[in-house]
Scaffold this active site. Structure first.
Site, PDB file in Angstrom:
ATOM      1  N   LEU A  43       0.814  -1.208   0.000  1.00 45.35           N
ATOM      2  CA  LEU A  43       0.000   0.000   0.000  1.00 45.35           C
ATOM      3  C   LEU A  43       0.847   1.257   0.000  1.00 45.35           C
ATOM      4  O   LEU A  43       1.816   1.379   0.752  1.00 45.35           O
ATOM      5  CB  LEU A  43      -0.918   0.005   1.225  1.00 45.35           C
ATOM      6  CG  LEU A  43      -1.826   1.217   1.401  1.00 45.35           C
ATOM      7  CD1 LEU A  43      -3.232   0.789   1.805  1.00 45.35           C
ATOM      8  CD2 LEU A  43      -1.268   2.194   2.435  1.00 45.35           C
ATOM      9  N   ASN A  45       0.360   5.481   0.469  1.00 46.60           N
ATOM     10  CA  ASN A  45      -0.568   6.583   0.728  1.00 46.60           C
ATOM     11  C   ASN A  45       0.174   7.913   0.658  1.00 46.60           C
ATOM     12  O   ASN A  45       0.644   8.284  -0.409  1.00 46.60           O
ATOM     13  CB  ASN A  45      -1.433   6.368   1.970  1.00 46.60           C
ATOM     14  CG  ASN A  45      -0.678   6.162   3.259  1.00 46.60           C
ATOM     15  OD1 ASN A  45       0.250   5.369   3.338  1.00 46.60           O
ATOM     16  ND2 ASN A  45      -1.084   6.853   4.305  1.00 46.60           N
ATOM     17  N   ASP A  46       0.309   8.674   1.713  1.00 44.60           N
ATOM     18  CA  ASP A  46       0.743  10.074   1.629  1.00 44.60           C
ATOM     19  C   ASP A  46       2.108  10.263   0.966  1.00 44.60           C
ATOM     20  O   ASP A  46       3.070   9.549   1.283  1.00 44.60           O
ATOM     21  CB  ASP A  46       0.844  10.683   3.028  1.00 44.60           C
ATOM     22  CG  ASP A  46      -0.453  10.641   3.793  1.00 44.60           C
ATOM     23  OD1 ASP A  46      -1.426  10.065   3.282  1.00 44.60           O
ATOM     24  OD2 ASP A  46      -0.495  11.170   4.916  1.00 44.60           O
ATOM     25  N   GLN A  62       4.485   7.129   1.924  1.00 44.48           N
ATOM     26  CA  GLN A  62       4.215   6.204   3.019  1.00 44.48           C
ATOM     27  C   GLN A  62       3.904   4.844   2.421  1.00 44.48           C
ATOM     28  O   GLN A  62       3.133   4.733   1.474  1.00 44.48           O
ATOM     29  CB  GLN A  62       3.022   6.693   3.840  1.00 44.48           C
ATOM     30  CG  GLN A  62       3.426   7.449   5.095  1.00 44.48           C
ATOM     31  CD  GLN A  62       2.270   7.558   6.062  1.00 44.48           C
ATOM     32  OE1 GLN A  62       2.212   6.845   7.058  1.00 44.48           O
ATOM     33  NE2 GLN A  62       1.352   8.461   5.781  1.00 44.48           N
ATOM     34  N   TYR A 105       5.474   7.920  10.100  1.00 41.63           N
ATOM     35  CA  TYR A 105       4.332   8.588   9.488  1.00 41.63           C
ATOM     36  C   TYR A 105       4.772   9.845   8.727  1.00 41.63           C
ATOM     37  O   TYR A 105       5.935  10.200   8.696  1.00 41.63           O
ATOM     38  CB  TYR A 105       3.291   8.925  10.550  1.00 41.63           C
ATOM     39  CG  TYR A 105       2.431   7.746  10.970  1.00 41.63           C
ATOM     40  CD1 TYR A 105       2.765   6.442  10.618  1.00 41.63           C
ATOM     41  CD2 TYR A 105       1.273   7.926  11.727  1.00 41.63           C
ATOM     42  CE1 TYR A 105       1.980   5.358  10.995  1.00 41.63           C
ATOM     43  CE2 TYR A 105       0.481   6.854  12.106  1.00 41.63           C
ATOM     44  CZ  TYR A 105       0.827   5.575  11.744  1.00 41.63           C
ATOM     45  OH  TYR A 105       0.039   4.510  12.121  1.00 41.63           O
ATOM     46  N   SER A 106       3.807  10.545   8.165  1.00 40.78           N
ATOM     47  CA  SER A 106       4.084  11.588   7.168  1.00 40.78           C
ATOM     48  C   SER A 106       4.902  12.751   7.705  1.00 40.78           C
ATOM     49  O   SER A 106       4.953  13.000   8.910  1.00 40.78           O
ATOM     50  CB  SER A 106       2.767  12.122   6.601  1.00 40.78           C
ATOM     51  OG  SER A 106       2.135  11.148   5.831  1.00 40.78           O
ATOM     52  N   ARG A 165       0.501  15.014  14.328  1.00 37.59           N
ATOM     53  CA  ARG A 165       1.340  14.370  13.314  1.00 37.59           C
ATOM     54  C   ARG A 165       1.544  15.262  12.086  1.00 37.59           C
ATOM     55  O   ARG A 165       1.011  16.344  11.985  1.00 37.59           O
ATOM     56  CB  ARG A 165       0.717  13.037  12.893  1.00 37.59           C
ATOM     57  CG  ARG A 165      -0.726  13.102  12.429  1.00 37.59           C
ATOM     58  CD  ARG A 165      -1.212  11.688  12.081  1.00 37.59           C
ATOM     59  NE  ARG A 165      -2.623  11.641  11.750  1.00 37.59           N
ATOM     60  CZ  ARG A 165      -3.592  11.351  12.613  1.00 37.59           C
ATOM     61  NH1 ARG A 165      -3.297  11.100  13.874  1.00 37.59           N
ATOM     62  NH2 ARG A 165      -4.858  11.330  12.219  1.00 37.59           N
ATOM     63  N   ASP A 166       2.345  14.733  11.157  1.00 33.72           N
ATOM     64  CA  ASP A 166       2.595  15.317   9.829  1.00 33.72           C
ATOM     65  C   ASP A 166       3.357  16.641   9.915  1.00 33.72           C
ATOM     66  O   ASP A 166       2.868  17.688   9.471  1.00 33.72           O
ATOM     67  CB  ASP A 166       1.280  15.539   9.062  1.00 33.72           C
ATOM     68  CG  ASP A 166       0.385  14.315   9.051  1.00 33.72           C
ATOM     69  OD1 ASP A 166       0.918  13.199   9.198  1.00 33.72           O
ATOM     70  OD2 ASP A 166      -0.840  14.465   8.883  1.00 33.72           O
ATOM     71  N   GLU A 224      -5.227  17.043   9.130  1.00 33.83           N
ATOM     72  CA  GLU A 224      -4.007  16.344   8.758  1.00 33.83           C
ATOM     73  C   GLU A 224      -3.234  17.140   7.706  1.00 33.83           C
ATOM     74  O   GLU A 224      -3.758  18.024   7.036  1.00 33.83           O
ATOM     75  CB  GLU A 224      -4.341  14.953   8.202  1.00 33.83           C
ATOM     76  CG  GLU A 224      -4.879  13.994   9.242  1.00 33.83           C
ATOM     77  CD  GLU A 224      -4.903  12.557   8.731  1.00 33.83           C
ATOM     78  OE1 GLU A 224      -4.417  11.678   9.472  1.00 33.83           O
ATOM     79  OE2 GLU A 224      -5.394  12.313   7.613  1.00 33.83           O
TER      80      GLU A 224
END
Length: 484
Positions: A43, A45-46, A62, A105-106, A165-166, A224
Protein backbone atom coordinates in the site's frame (compact mmCIF):
# COMPACT_ATOMS: atom_id res chain seq x y z
CA UNK A 1 -10.87 -9.80 0.76
CA UNK A 2 -8.09 -10.87 3.12
CA UNK A 3 -8.62 -10.21 6.82
CA UNK A 4 -5.34 -9.02 8.33
CA UNK A 5 -4.24 -9.71 11.88
CA UNK A 6 -2.37 -7.04 13.80
CA UNK A 7 0.75 -9.20 13.73
CA UNK A 8 0.60 -9.45 9.92
CA UNK A 9 0.03 -5.72 9.43
CA UNK A 10 2.88 -4.69 11.75
CA UNK A 11 5.43 -7.28 10.70
CA UNK A 12 8.95 -5.87 10.27
CA UNK A 13 10.46 -6.04 6.78
CA UNK A 14 14.01 -7.42 7.00
CA UNK A 15 15.09 -8.36 3.48
CA UNK A 16 14.04 -7.96 -0.16
CA UNK A 17 13.40 -11.65 -0.68
CA UNK A 18 10.40 -11.31 1.66
CA UNK A 19 8.50 -9.25 -0.94
CA UNK A 20 10.15 -9.93 -4.32
CA UNK A 21 7.57 -12.58 -5.26
CA UNK A 22 4.77 -10.17 -4.36
CA UNK A 23 6.30 -7.59 -6.69
CA UNK A 24 6.56 -10.10 -9.54
CA UNK A 25 2.90 -10.86 -9.04
CA UNK A 26 1.52 -7.33 -8.95
CA UNK A 27 3.46 -5.98 -11.95
CA UNK A 28 1.32 -8.29 -14.07
CA UNK A 29 -1.80 -6.37 -13.06
CA UNK A 30 -3.56 -4.54 -15.93
CA UNK A 31 -4.02 -1.63 -13.54
CA UNK A 32 -0.34 -0.81 -13.10
CA UNK A 33 0.14 2.83 -14.06
CA UNK A 34 2.28 4.16 -16.92
CA UNK A 35 3.10 7.70 -15.69
CA UNK A 36 2.01 7.77 -12.04
CA UNK A 37 4.11 6.84 -9.01
CA UNK A 38 2.85 3.58 -7.48
CA UNK A 39 4.07 1.16 -4.77
CA UNK A 40 6.53 -1.60 -5.57
CA UNK A 41 4.34 -3.80 -3.35
CA UNK A 42 1.59 -3.31 -0.82
CA UNK A 43 0.00 0.00 0.00
CA UNK A 44 1.04 3.55 -0.87
CA UNK A 45 -0.57 6.58 0.73
CA UNK A 46 0.74 10.07 1.63
CA UNK A 47 3.56 11.70 -0.36
CA UNK A 48 6.35 12.93 1.92
CA UNK A 49 9.70 14.74 1.93
CA UNK A 50 9.22 16.36 -1.49
CA UNK A 51 12.34 18.42 -2.23
CA UNK A 52 14.81 19.47 -4.94
CA UNK A 53 18.52 19.01 -4.32
CA UNK A 54 21.64 18.75 -6.52
CA UNK A 55 19.76 18.32 -9.78
CA UNK A 56 17.24 15.74 -8.56
CA UNK A 57 13.68 15.80 -7.27
CA UNK A 58 13.39 13.57 -4.22
CA UNK A 59 10.02 12.25 -3.13
CA UNK A 60 8.97 9.63 -0.61
CA UNK A 61 5.67 7.92 -0.02
CA UNK A 62 4.22 6.20 3.02
CA UNK A 63 4.43 2.49 2.39
CA UNK A 64 3.17 -0.69 4.00
CA UNK A 65 4.95 -3.47 2.06
CA UNK A 66 2.80 -6.49 2.86
CA UNK A 67 -0.47 -5.76 1.07
CA UNK A 68 -3.34 -3.33 0.60
CA UNK A 69 -3.57 -2.60 4.30
CA UNK A 70 -2.55 0.15 6.71
CA UNK A 71 0.05 -1.27 9.06
CA UNK A 72 3.74 -0.72 9.80
CA UNK A 73 4.68 2.30 7.65
CA UNK A 74 8.01 3.01 5.96
CA UNK A 75 9.10 5.87 3.71
CA UNK A 76 9.96 4.66 0.21
CA UNK A 77 11.95 6.96 -2.12
CA UNK A 78 11.47 7.75 -5.81
CA UNK A 79 13.61 10.20 -7.74
CA UNK A 80 13.38 12.27 -10.92
CA UNK A 81 15.38 14.75 -12.95
CA UNK A 82 12.34 16.38 -14.58
CA UNK A 83 9.28 15.64 -12.36
CA UNK A 84 7.88 13.46 -15.15
CA UNK A 85 10.13 10.38 -15.32
CA UNK A 86 10.55 8.62 -11.96
CA UNK A 87 12.65 5.69 -10.83
CA UNK A 88 12.41 3.63 -7.65
CA UNK A 89 15.33 4.24 -5.29
CA UNK A 90 14.48 1.97 -2.39
CA UNK A 91 13.40 2.00 1.24
CA UNK A 92 14.06 5.31 2.96
CA UNK A 93 13.04 5.83 6.57
CA UNK A 94 12.60 2.60 8.51
CA UNK A 95 10.69 2.33 11.81
CA UNK A 96 13.61 0.84 13.71
CA UNK A 97 13.68 2.77 17.00
CA UNK A 98 11.45 2.63 20.05
CA UNK A 99 10.02 6.09 19.28
CA UNK A 100 8.77 4.93 15.85
CA UNK A 101 8.23 1.25 16.64
CA UNK A 102 4.86 1.14 14.87
CA UNK A 103 5.57 3.34 11.87
CA UNK A 104 7.25 6.30 10.22
CA UNK A 105 4.33 8.59 9.49
CA UNK A 106 4.08 11.59 7.17
CA UNK A 107 6.31 14.65 7.11
CA UNK A 108 8.35 17.08 5.05
CA UNK A 109 11.89 18.04 4.04
CA UNK A 110 14.41 20.86 4.36
CA UNK A 111 17.53 21.44 2.26
CA UNK A 112 20.55 22.92 3.99
CA UNK A 113 23.91 23.75 2.44
CA UNK A 114 25.09 20.27 3.32
CA UNK A 115 22.22 17.87 2.71
CA UNK A 116 18.52 17.04 3.07
CA UNK A 117 16.75 16.75 6.40
CA UNK A 118 13.54 14.75 6.70
CA UNK A 119 11.00 15.48 9.44
CA UNK A 120 8.43 12.80 10.21
CA UNK A 121 6.09 11.51 12.90
CA UNK A 122 7.31 8.52 14.82
CA UNK A 123 4.31 6.38 15.74
CA UNK A 124 5.10 4.72 19.06
CA UNK A 125 2.75 2.28 20.75
CA UNK A 126 3.25 0.63 24.11
CA UNK A 127 2.28 -2.89 25.18
CA UNK A 128 -1.32 -1.72 25.72
CA UNK A 129 -1.39 -0.24 22.19
CA UNK A 130 -1.50 3.32 23.56
CA UNK A 131 -0.02 5.76 21.03
CA UNK A 132 2.58 8.44 21.64
CA UNK A 133 3.50 10.55 18.58
CA UNK A 134 7.04 11.94 18.30
CA UNK A 135 8.44 14.45 15.84
CA UNK A 136 11.64 12.93 14.49
CA UNK A 137 14.53 13.85 12.21
CA UNK A 138 16.64 12.04 9.61
CA UNK A 139 19.66 13.41 7.75
CA UNK A 140 19.84 12.26 4.13
CA UNK A 141 23.37 12.76 2.87
CA UNK A 142 24.45 13.27 -0.71
CA UNK A 143 25.57 9.64 -1.04
CA UNK A 144 21.95 8.60 -0.39
CA UNK A 145 22.59 7.27 3.11
CA UNK A 146 20.08 8.14 5.82
CA UNK A 147 21.12 8.84 9.40
CA UNK A 148 18.37 8.98 11.98
CA UNK A 149 18.76 11.16 15.07
CA UNK A 150 18.90 8.96 18.15
CA UNK A 151 16.24 11.01 19.94
CA UNK A 152 13.10 12.77 18.69
CA UNK A 153 13.07 16.53 18.35
CA UNK A 154 10.12 16.64 20.72
CA UNK A 155 7.18 14.63 21.97
CA UNK A 156 3.46 15.37 22.05
CA UNK A 157 1.85 18.39 23.66
CA UNK A 158 -0.23 17.29 26.68
CA UNK A 159 -3.00 19.74 25.75
CA UNK A 160 -4.11 17.70 22.74
CA UNK A 161 -5.11 14.10 22.05
CA UNK A 162 -2.70 11.48 20.71
CA UNK A 163 -3.46 12.76 17.18
CA UNK A 164 -0.48 15.08 16.56
CA UNK A 165 1.34 14.37 13.31
CA UNK A 166 2.59 15.32 9.83
CA UNK A 167 5.33 17.90 10.62
CA UNK A 168 5.82 20.64 8.04
CA UNK A 169 9.12 22.49 8.43
CA UNK A 170 9.12 26.22 7.56
CA UNK A 171 11.92 28.73 7.75
CA UNK A 172 10.66 32.30 8.27
CA UNK A 173 13.35 34.68 7.05
CA UNK A 174 11.95 37.82 8.67
CA UNK A 175 12.45 36.57 12.22
CA UNK A 176 15.13 33.97 11.37
CA UNK A 177 13.12 31.21 13.00
CA UNK A 178 12.31 27.64 12.07
CA UNK A 179 8.73 26.56 12.62
CA UNK A 180 7.29 23.05 12.63
CA UNK A 181 3.55 22.91 12.17
CA UNK A 182 1.59 19.77 13.07
CA UNK A 183 -1.93 18.60 12.43
CA UNK A 184 -3.64 18.03 15.76
CA UNK A 185 -6.87 17.32 17.59
CA UNK A 186 -8.06 19.30 20.60
CA UNK A 187 -9.18 17.57 23.77
CA UNK A 188 -12.80 18.26 22.79
CA UNK A 189 -12.14 16.68 19.36
CA UNK A 190 -11.79 19.59 16.99
CA UNK A 191 -9.24 19.90 14.22
CA UNK A 192 -6.27 22.14 15.05
CA UNK A 193 -2.77 23.11 13.88
CA UNK A 194 -0.04 23.59 16.46
CA UNK A 195 3.41 25.16 16.11
CA UNK A 196 6.86 24.56 17.55
CA UNK A 197 9.77 26.92 16.94
CA UNK A 198 13.56 27.08 17.17
CA UNK A 199 16.44 29.21 15.98
CA UNK A 200 18.13 26.00 14.81
CA UNK A 201 16.63 23.54 12.35
CA UNK A 202 17.69 20.37 14.19
CA UNK A 203 17.33 21.02 17.93
CA UNK A 204 15.92 23.16 20.76
CA UNK A 205 12.29 23.27 19.63
CA UNK A 206 9.74 24.69 22.03
CA UNK A 207 5.96 24.77 21.86
CA UNK A 208 4.89 28.07 20.27
CA UNK A 209 1.12 27.78 20.36
CA UNK A 210 -1.97 26.96 18.37
CA UNK A 211 -2.76 28.50 15.01
CA UNK A 212 -5.73 30.86 15.14
CA UNK A 213 -8.03 30.50 12.13
CA UNK A 214 -11.15 32.56 12.83
CA UNK A 215 -14.40 30.87 11.86
CA UNK A 216 -12.88 27.40 11.62
CA UNK A 217 -12.88 26.46 15.29
CA UNK A 218 -15.44 23.70 14.60
CA UNK A 219 -14.45 22.35 11.19
CA UNK A 220 -13.88 18.63 11.39
CA UNK A 221 -12.42 16.67 14.29
CA UNK A 222 -8.83 16.40 13.02
CA UNK A 223 -6.65 18.38 10.57
CA UNK A 224 -4.01 16.34 8.76
CA UNK A 225 -1.08 17.26 6.48
CA UNK A 226 -0.97 21.03 7.13
CA UNK A 227 1.32 23.39 5.24
CA UNK A 228 1.66 27.09 4.44
CA UNK A 229 2.86 27.96 0.95
CA UNK A 230 3.75 31.50 -0.11
CA UNK A 231 2.66 32.02 -3.74
CA UNK A 232 2.82 35.44 -5.34
CA UNK A 233 1.72 37.98 -2.74
CA UNK A 234 -0.43 35.65 -0.62
CA UNK A 235 -0.08 32.76 1.79
CA UNK A 236 -1.99 29.54 1.21
CA UNK A 237 -2.95 27.35 4.18
CA UNK A 238 -3.41 23.77 2.95
CA UNK A 239 -4.82 21.08 5.23
CA UNK A 240 -7.07 18.00 5.36
CA UNK A 241 -10.10 18.33 7.67
CA UNK A 242 -11.61 15.00 8.64
CA UNK A 243 -15.06 13.70 9.54
CA UNK A 244 -17.27 16.42 8.10
CA UNK A 245 -19.44 16.71 5.01
CA UNK A 246 -19.15 19.49 2.46
CA UNK A 247 -21.55 20.69 -0.24
CA UNK A 248 -21.31 18.74 -3.52
CA UNK A 249 -18.91 16.20 -1.96
CA UNK A 250 -21.46 13.40 -1.54
CA UNK A 251 -21.01 11.43 1.65
CA UNK A 252 -17.24 11.83 1.67
CA UNK A 253 -15.96 12.89 5.09
CA UNK A 254 -12.24 13.38 4.31
CA UNK A 255 -11.21 16.45 2.33
CA UNK A 256 -8.16 18.33 1.10
CA UNK A 257 -8.45 22.07 0.71
CA UNK A 258 -7.06 25.49 1.39
CA UNK A 259 -7.58 29.02 2.65
CA UNK A 260 -5.97 32.08 1.07
CA UNK A 261 -4.76 34.97 3.19
CA UNK A 262 -1.75 36.14 5.18
CA UNK A 263 0.17 34.31 7.90
CA UNK A 264 1.27 36.28 10.96
CA UNK A 265 4.03 34.26 12.60
CA UNK A 266 4.32 36.63 15.56
CA UNK A 267 0.74 36.00 16.70
CA UNK A 268 0.33 32.60 14.99
CA UNK A 269 -2.77 33.85 13.20
CA UNK A 270 -3.85 33.03 9.66
CA UNK A 271 -5.86 35.98 8.33
CA UNK A 272 -7.96 34.52 5.52
CA UNK A 273 -10.57 35.66 3.01
CA UNK A 274 -13.27 33.48 4.54
CA UNK A 275 -13.80 30.59 2.12
CA UNK A 276 -12.47 27.05 2.38
CA UNK A 277 -11.75 25.86 -1.15
CA UNK A 278 -11.51 22.20 -2.13
CA UNK A 279 -8.23 21.46 -3.91
CA UNK A 280 -9.69 18.74 -6.10
CA UNK A 281 -13.33 18.11 -6.98
CA UNK A 282 -12.88 14.45 -7.94
CA UNK A 283 -13.32 11.34 -5.84
CA UNK A 284 -9.75 10.45 -4.86
CA UNK A 285 -7.27 13.11 -3.76
CA UNK A 286 -5.82 13.66 -0.30
CA UNK A 287 -2.68 14.52 1.69
CA UNK A 288 -1.30 17.07 -0.80
CA UNK A 289 2.40 17.86 -0.45
CA UNK A 290 4.16 20.85 -2.01
CA UNK A 291 7.82 20.72 -2.95
CA UNK A 292 9.94 22.49 -0.35
CA UNK A 293 12.11 24.53 -2.74
CA UNK A 294 11.44 25.18 -6.41
CA UNK A 295 13.13 28.60 -6.49
CA UNK A 296 10.10 30.56 -7.72
CA UNK A 297 7.90 32.50 -5.28
CA UNK A 298 5.14 32.89 -7.86
CA UNK A 299 4.23 29.23 -8.04
CA UNK A 300 4.41 25.91 -6.24
CA UNK A 301 4.55 22.27 -7.32
CA UNK A 302 2.05 19.93 -5.65
CA UNK A 303 1.54 16.18 -5.64
CA UNK A 304 -1.09 14.24 -3.69
CA UNK A 305 -2.19 10.76 -2.76
CA UNK A 306 -4.74 9.51 -5.27
CA UNK A 307 -6.83 7.89 -2.59
CA UNK A 308 -8.69 8.52 0.66
CA UNK A 309 -8.58 7.23 4.23
CA UNK A 310 -11.06 4.49 5.11
CA UNK A 311 -11.55 3.56 1.46
CA UNK A 312 -10.94 0.43 -0.58
CA UNK A 313 -10.08 -0.16 -4.23
CA UNK A 314 -10.35 -3.09 -6.68
CA UNK A 315 -6.60 -3.81 -6.61
CA UNK A 316 -6.83 -4.55 -2.88
CA UNK A 317 -7.54 -8.12 -3.95
CA UNK A 318 -4.21 -8.10 -5.83
CA UNK A 319 -2.32 -7.14 -2.63
CA UNK A 320 -1.47 -3.60 -3.75
CA UNK A 321 -3.20 -0.24 -3.58
CA UNK A 322 -2.59 3.42 -4.22
CA UNK A 323 -0.75 5.82 -6.48
CA UNK A 324 0.18 9.48 -6.50
CA UNK A 325 -1.30 12.19 -8.70
CA UNK A 326 0.57 13.89 -11.51
CA UNK A 327 2.69 16.75 -10.15
CA UNK A 328 0.80 20.03 -10.70
CA UNK A 329 1.90 23.63 -10.99
CA UNK A 330 0.07 25.99 -8.62
CA UNK A 331 -0.36 29.71 -9.26
CA UNK A 332 -2.73 32.35 -7.90
CA UNK A 333 -5.40 33.99 -10.03
CA UNK A 334 -8.29 36.08 -8.69
CA UNK A 335 -7.65 34.87 -5.15
CA UNK A 336 -7.94 31.20 -6.17
CA UNK A 337 -5.41 28.47 -6.82
CA UNK A 338 -4.97 27.51 -10.46
CA UNK A 339 -3.66 23.98 -11.03
CA UNK A 340 -2.12 22.94 -14.34
CA UNK A 341 -0.18 19.92 -15.58
CA UNK A 342 3.55 20.49 -15.81
CA UNK A 343 4.73 21.35 -19.31
CA UNK A 344 6.92 18.26 -19.43
CA UNK A 345 3.92 15.96 -19.78
CA UNK A 346 3.55 17.13 -23.38
CA UNK A 347 6.85 15.35 -24.08
CA UNK A 348 5.12 12.03 -23.35
CA UNK A 349 2.80 12.46 -26.31
CA UNK A 350 3.13 9.78 -28.97
CA UNK A 351 0.97 9.47 -32.06
CA UNK A 352 -1.97 11.87 -32.39
CA UNK A 353 -5.42 10.33 -32.88
CA UNK A 354 -8.63 12.02 -34.12
CA UNK A 355 -11.63 12.55 -31.83
CA UNK A 356 -13.52 10.04 -33.95
CA UNK A 357 -11.32 7.33 -32.43
CA UNK A 358 -13.54 4.60 -31.01
CA UNK A 359 -11.00 2.96 -28.69
CA UNK A 360 -8.84 4.90 -26.24
CA UNK A 361 -5.22 3.88 -25.56
CA UNK A 362 -4.57 2.64 -22.03
CA UNK A 363 -2.48 5.76 -21.28
CA UNK A 364 -3.60 8.86 -23.15
CA UNK A 365 -4.39 12.58 -23.08
CA UNK A 366 -7.44 14.29 -24.56
CA UNK A 367 -6.95 17.98 -25.36
CA UNK A 368 -10.41 19.35 -26.07
CA UNK A 369 -11.92 22.74 -26.91
CA UNK A 370 -15.64 22.96 -26.19
CA UNK A 371 -18.47 25.28 -27.20
CA UNK A 372 -21.82 24.86 -25.49
CA UNK A 373 -23.17 21.71 -23.87
CA UNK A 374 -21.12 18.54 -23.56
CA UNK A 375 -21.94 14.87 -22.99
CA UNK A 376 -18.96 12.49 -22.96
CA UNK A 377 -18.59 8.81 -22.21
CA UNK A 378 -15.08 7.59 -21.46
CA UNK A 379 -14.13 3.96 -20.94
CA UNK A 380 -17.43 2.92 -22.48
CA UNK A 381 -18.29 -0.68 -23.33
CA UNK A 382 -21.22 -2.26 -25.15
CA UNK A 383 -23.20 -2.63 -21.94
CA UNK A 384 -21.76 0.14 -19.71
CA UNK A 385 -21.60 3.90 -20.30
CA UNK A 386 -18.28 4.17 -18.49
CA UNK A 387 -17.25 7.42 -16.82
CA UNK A 388 -19.46 10.31 -17.96
CA UNK A 389 -18.66 14.02 -18.15
CA UNK A 390 -21.58 16.40 -18.65
CA UNK A 391 -21.63 20.17 -18.90
CA UNK A 392 -24.83 22.25 -18.70
CA UNK A 393 -24.28 25.81 -19.96
CA UNK A 394 -27.43 27.24 -18.31
CA UNK A 395 -26.06 26.69 -14.81
CA UNK A 396 -22.40 26.35 -15.80
CA UNK A 397 -22.20 23.01 -14.03
CA UNK A 398 -19.83 20.20 -14.91
CA UNK A 399 -20.61 16.75 -13.48
CA UNK A 400 -18.39 13.66 -13.34
CA UNK A 401 -20.14 10.31 -12.78
CA UNK A 402 -18.39 6.93 -12.44
CA UNK A 403 -21.45 4.89 -11.47
CA UNK A 404 -21.66 3.44 -15.00
CA UNK A 405 -18.29 1.66 -14.78
CA UNK A 406 -18.31 -2.11 -14.43
CA UNK A 407 -16.08 -2.05 -11.33
CA UNK A 408 -17.78 0.14 -8.70
CA UNK A 409 -16.20 0.90 -5.33
CA UNK A 410 -16.65 3.24 -2.37
CA UNK A 411 -20.24 3.60 -3.50
CA UNK A 412 -21.35 4.83 -0.08
CA UNK A 413 -19.30 8.02 -0.60
CA UNK A 414 -21.30 8.92 -3.69
CA UNK A 415 -20.53 8.27 -7.36
CA UNK A 416 -20.92 11.72 -8.90
CA UNK A 417 -19.19 15.04 -8.29
CA UNK A 418 -20.36 18.44 -9.52
CA UNK A 419 -18.71 21.84 -9.81
CA UNK A 420 -20.23 25.15 -10.87
CA UNK A 421 -17.76 27.05 -13.02
CA UNK A 422 -17.05 30.79 -12.93
CA UNK A 423 -17.05 30.97 -16.72
CA UNK A 424 -18.37 28.85 -19.58
CA UNK A 425 -16.60 25.57 -20.19
CA UNK A 426 -14.15 26.05 -23.05
CA UNK A 427 -11.24 23.65 -22.46
CA UNK A 428 -10.59 20.21 -20.98
CA UNK A 429 -7.29 18.36 -20.65
CA UNK A 430 -8.04 14.80 -19.63
CA UNK A 431 -5.23 12.46 -18.58
CA UNK A 432 -6.14 8.77 -18.48
CA UNK A 433 -3.81 6.08 -17.17
CA UNK A 434 -4.37 2.37 -16.58
CA UNK A 435 -6.38 3.01 -13.39
CA UNK A 436 -6.90 6.76 -13.04
CA UNK A 437 -8.26 9.89 -14.66
CA UNK A 438 -7.37 13.56 -14.05
CA UNK A 439 -9.58 16.21 -15.65
CA UNK A 440 -8.24 19.78 -15.84
CA UNK A 441 -11.04 22.27 -16.50
CA UNK A 442 -10.57 25.66 -18.20
CA UNK A 443 -6.79 25.74 -17.87
CA UNK A 444 -6.80 25.04 -14.15
CA UNK A 445 -10.03 26.60 -12.87
CA UNK A 446 -11.12 23.20 -11.52
CA UNK A 447 -9.67 19.71 -11.30
CA UNK A 448 -11.28 16.27 -10.94
CA UNK A 449 -9.00 13.38 -9.91
CA UNK A 450 -10.36 9.86 -9.62
CA UNK A 451 -9.35 6.21 -9.63
CA UNK A 452 -11.10 4.13 -12.27
CA UNK A 453 -10.57 0.45 -13.09
CA UNK A 454 -11.82 -0.28 -16.61
CA UNK A 455 -12.24 -3.87 -17.70
CA UNK A 456 -10.65 -5.05 -20.97
CA UNK A 457 -13.85 -4.09 -22.82
CA UNK A 458 -14.13 -0.59 -21.33
CA UNK A 459 -12.05 1.57 -23.65
CA UNK A 460 -14.69 3.18 -25.86
CA UNK A 461 -15.23 6.91 -26.41
CA UNK A 462 -18.40 8.84 -27.28
CA UNK A 463 -18.50 12.65 -27.52
CA UNK A 464 -21.72 14.61 -28.05
CA UNK A 465 -21.37 18.35 -28.45
CA UNK A 466 -19.42 20.95 -30.35
CA UNK A 467 -15.87 19.76 -29.60
CA UNK A 468 -12.55 20.10 -31.37
CA UNK A 469 -9.21 18.69 -30.33
CA UNK A 470 -6.85 15.76 -30.33
CA UNK A 471 -6.14 12.51 -28.55
CA UNK A 472 -2.55 11.54 -27.77
CA UNK A 473 -1.25 8.17 -26.66
CA UNK A 474 1.22 8.75 -23.82
CA UNK A 475 4.58 7.07 -23.34
CA UNK A 476 5.56 5.30 -20.13
CA UNK A 477 7.34 7.59 -17.64
CA UNK A 478 7.55 5.59 -14.38
CA UNK A 479 9.87 2.62 -14.20
CA UNK A 480 8.12 -0.26 -12.44
CA UNK A 481 11.34 -1.85 -11.23
CA UNK A 482 11.98 -3.65 -7.96
CA UNK A 483 14.46 -1.67 -5.89
CA UNK A 484 14.95 -2.41 -2.20
Amino acid sequence: MKQWTKEERYRVLHAPDEIIDLHRQIVKSPYRQHYHIQPITGLLNDPNGFVYHNGYWHLFYQWCPWGAVHGLKYWYEVQSEDLIHWINMGVGIKPDHDFDNKGAYSGSALVTEQSIYLYYTGNHRDENWQRTPYTCLVNMRDDGSLHKYSKPLFGPSPNYTEHQRDPKIIYHKENETYYIMLGAQSRDHHGRIIFYKSKTFNKDYEFAGELKVEGYEDFGDMWECPSIEHIGDVDVLIFCPQHLKLKDRGNSIHHNGYLIGHMDYETLTFHHDGSFHVLDFGFDSYAAECCANIGDDNKAVLIAWMGLPDSSYPTDDEDWSGCLTMPRELTIQNRRLIQKPLKGFEDLRQEALPLATKTLPTACELDLHITGALDMQLCKSDDHDGLTIRYEPVHRTITIDRSHMHKRFNIEQGESRMRQLHQDLNHLRIFIDASSIEIYVNDGEALFTSRIFPTKDEHGLVIKGQVEGQIYALDRAVKDNFQF
